[in-house]
Enzyme design. Sequence first.
Site, PDB file in Angstrom:
ATOM      1  N   ASP A 191       0.823  -1.211   0.000  1.00 56.43           N
ATOM      2  CA  ASP A 191       0.000   0.000   0.000  1.00 56.43           C
ATOM      3  C   ASP A 191       0.855   1.258   0.000  1.00 56.43           C
ATOM      4  OD1 ASP A 191      -2.249  -1.625   0.225  1.00 56.43           O
ATOM      5  OD2 ASP A 191      -2.170  -1.595   2.414  1.00 56.43           O
ATOM      6  N   TYR A 245       6.752 -10.222   7.234  1.00 52.77           N
ATOM      7  CA  TYR A 245       6.569  -8.781   7.388  1.00 52.77           C
ATOM      8  C   TYR A 245       7.097  -8.349   8.745  1.00 52.77           C
ATOM      9  CZ  TYR A 245       3.404  -8.136   3.368  1.00 52.77           C
ATOM     10  OH  TYR A 245       2.867  -8.053   2.108  1.00 52.77           O
TER      11      TYR A 245
END
Length: 247
Positions: A53, A111
């Site tokens: 994003d 992540y």
Amino acid sequence: MPRYKAVISYDGTNYAGFQVQNNAHTIQEAIEKTLKRLNGGKPITIHPSGRTDSGVHAKGQVIHFDYPHKREAEKFRFALDTQTPDDICFLSVEEVEETFHARYLAKEKIYHYHLDIGHTRDPFKRLYSAHYRYDLDLGIMRQAAKDIEGEHDFSVFCATGSSVEDKTRNVYEVIIEEVSETELRFIFRGNGFLYKMVRMLVGTLLKIGNGQLPVDAIKIALENQDKKMTGPTAHPEGLFLMNVSYD
């Protein structure tokens, strides 16, 4: 047509995410612009392991693309690295089988989410850590994080706008580390993650750690798909895609 796999790193601060968008500066647009120039003005489409994003970073994103002719791997990497913007780095380039697919063959992703927990925000971390200045009970948060691990339907932790139908994912491990007195690092390792899933899980863990949600909120949210048991989506600047693994 030879297929190439590349591992790239990028600072997502100045981009509206990875995927090409109308009237927006994106990672994909910048890389494809360079490839088009190297290919004599003919367009080439790249395919990532997943789309990050706006404001999200990567240290180990993987992409693949087909190129009209063979290039020596290191020279190709150097050309791409030096001709893309300074906030995008090509770590490696290699020719792969034509059956390789960066997204569909990915087996594991890692992540990291960085959180500045100082009373005042550190201006030198502001682009790479989210800031949270309220009290947190790390013991409670680590207990709650265990409920994320395993195979679950994570629909309740997927933001609207996702086109993915199967929202079952297997999260192998969630770790919350104290990097320093003023910084936390959340590590998520799993076979895949949904749209904004990591940020929504971090936001929920913070609400649990601050006593605004019960310690079993994530368990309840997953079992009942109960949005009332989830927290807000954590800010994007703390999130890094660290690694994508393949067989």
